[in-house]
Design an enzyme around this catalytic site. Structure first.
Site, PDB file in Angstrom:
ATOM      1  N   HIS A  39       2.458   3.207  -9.056  1.00 55.77           N
ATOM      2  CA  HIS A  39       2.508   1.816  -9.220  1.00 55.77           C
ATOM      3  C   HIS A  39       3.696   1.328  -9.972  1.00 55.77           C
ATOM      4  CE1 HIS A  39      -1.329   2.089  -7.331  1.00 55.77           C
ATOM      5  NE2 HIS A  39      -2.037   2.691  -8.389  1.00 55.77           N
TER       6      HIS A  39
ATOM      7  N   ASP B  14       1.045  -1.140  -0.077  1.00 54.87           N
ATOM      8  CA  ASP B  14       0.086   0.020  -0.178  1.00 54.87           C
ATOM      9  C   ASP B  14       0.794   1.304   0.102  1.00 54.87           C
ATOM     10  OD1 ASP B  14      -2.324   1.617   0.059  1.00 54.87           O
ATOM     11  OD2 ASP B  14      -2.738   0.939   2.282  1.00 54.87           O
TER      12      ASP B  14
ATOM     13  N   THR C  11     -10.622  -7.355  -5.883  1.00 53.78           N
ATOM     14  CA  THR C  11     -11.851  -7.075  -6.582  1.00 53.78           C
ATOM     15  C   THR C  11     -12.456  -5.819  -6.340  1.00 53.78           C
ATOM     16  OG1 THR C  11     -12.779  -8.042  -4.322  1.00 53.78           O
ATOM     17  CG2 THR C  11     -12.460  -9.655  -6.142  1.00 53.78           C
ATOM     18  N   GLU C  12     -12.126  -5.007  -5.364  1.00 55.28           N
ATOM     19  CA  GLU C  12     -12.631  -3.583  -5.194  1.00 55.28           C
ATOM     20  C   GLU C  12     -11.901  -2.634  -6.141  1.00 55.28           C
ATOM     21  OE1 GLU C  12     -11.711  -5.581  -2.482  1.00 55.28           O
ATOM     22  OE2 GLU C  12     -14.101  -6.080  -2.213  1.00 55.28           O
TER      23      GLU C  12
ATOM     24  N   TRP D 244     -11.163  -2.508  -9.146  1.00 53.26           N
ATOM     25  CA  TRP D 244     -12.183  -1.918 -10.420  1.00 53.26           C
ATOM     26  C   TRP D 244     -12.771  -0.791 -10.263  1.00 53.26           C
ATOM     27  CZ3 TRP D 244     -10.554  -4.690 -14.307  1.00 53.26           C
ATOM     28  CH2 TRP D 244     -10.078  -6.060 -14.082  1.00 53.26           C
TER      29      TRP D 244
ATOM     30  N   LEU E  59      11.785 -19.591  -5.075  1.00 54.45           N
ATOM     31  CA  LEU E  59      10.817 -18.881  -4.398  1.00 54.45           C
ATOM     32  C   LEU E  59       9.374 -19.118  -4.944  1.00 54.45           C
ATOM     33  CD1 LEU E  59      10.024 -16.667  -2.156  1.00 54.45           C
ATOM     34  CD2 LEU E  59       9.917 -14.995  -4.138  1.00 54.45           C
TER      35      LEU E  59
END
Ligand code: FPP
Length: 238
Positions: free
Chosen positions: A34, A17, A63-64, A66, A128
């Site tokens: 980003h 975040d 999912t939020e 969008w 990994l």
């Protein structure tokens, strides 16, 4: 800092975040944050593996997400597109296995194809184990799992209800076969779970830091592990 005497969690989950705020501080568009955050992801994968972490799972798109402005959603999708393509090479170089968790049926066909290619190309790698949560929501994952479970139950391929245990249900989650994370890290000062790995984080330690994701580095990861070790001792761990 030497990590020699530390117990290293086997699986670390991260909520990355603060990309937007990082960019704003530099008078740049959120999308720049980003892009920078995506570079941080690559570095952290290498650092985590060198430290002895076996599994790393990052929250790339919920999912939020969008609901964000179209330009930002497009940028994130394009970054993920580039990542899936570039990662075929990187995963070969550093022996990393990549898996996507989340409902990928809602993604563009070309992105889904790149995901499939990357997952297949890296499936035998023994370094990994890197999970990218994409169009992921914990509730959505549990609901999708419950639906598949019900289908199989109706088809008679599952034990009787009374004999069904957590392990039987876990097989239907996107993370089937992956041990639960022992440590969750969330950057940028927010103290929320945001629908992330709801089932899997049941027993995890939570570490929150004010550092914004693009600034997160090896030192910060070490701090999180140090914290994890303190918690572990308090509860009588190793
Ligand atoms: C949260 O920052 C971050 C995201 C919603 C996206 C995370 C994506 C990346 C780091 C890039 C792509 C990922 C991979 C795996 C290559 P925010 O935008 O909510 O920041 P803010 O809270 O400061 O606004």
């Amino acid at each position: 800092m030497s990590m020699e005497n530390y117990e290293i969690p086997r699986h670390v989950a991260i909520i990355m975040d603060g990309n937007g705020r990082w960019a704003k501080k530099r008078m740049m568009p959120r999308t720049y944050g980003h892009a920078q955050g995506s570079k941080t992801v690559e570095k952290i994968c290498e650092d985590a593996y060198r430290m002895g972490i076996e599994y790393l799972t990052v929250y790339a798109f919920s999912t939020e997400n969008w609901q964000r402005p179209k330009e930002e959603v497009d940028t994130l999708m394009n970054l993920l597109r580039d990542y899936m393509k570039d990662c075929i090479k990187t995963s070969k170089k550093n022996n990393m296995r990549v898996r996507i968790i989340g409902d990928i049926t809602k993604l563009d066909t070309d992105l889904r194809e790149s995901i499939k290619k990357l997952e297949e190309a890296s499936s035998k790698n023994t370094g990994l184990k890197f999970q990218v949560a994409l169009n992921y929501g914990g509730r959505d994952e549990i609901l999708r799992a419950a639906k598949k479970f019900a289908e199989d139950y109706a088809a008679g391929v599952l034990p009787e209800f009374g004999a069904v245990g957590e392990a039987d249900f876990e097989n239907y989650l996107d993370t089937a076969g992956i041990p639960s994370p022992e440590l969750l890290i969330r950057t940028s000062g927010e103290v929320r779970l945001s629908n992330y790995l709801l089932w899997q984080l049941a027993y995890a330690e939570f570490y929150f830091t004010d550092v914004l994701w693009p600034d997160f580095d090896k030192k910060e990861l070490q701090k999180a592990i140090e914290y994890y070790n303190k918690r572990d001792r308090r509860f009588g761990g190793v």
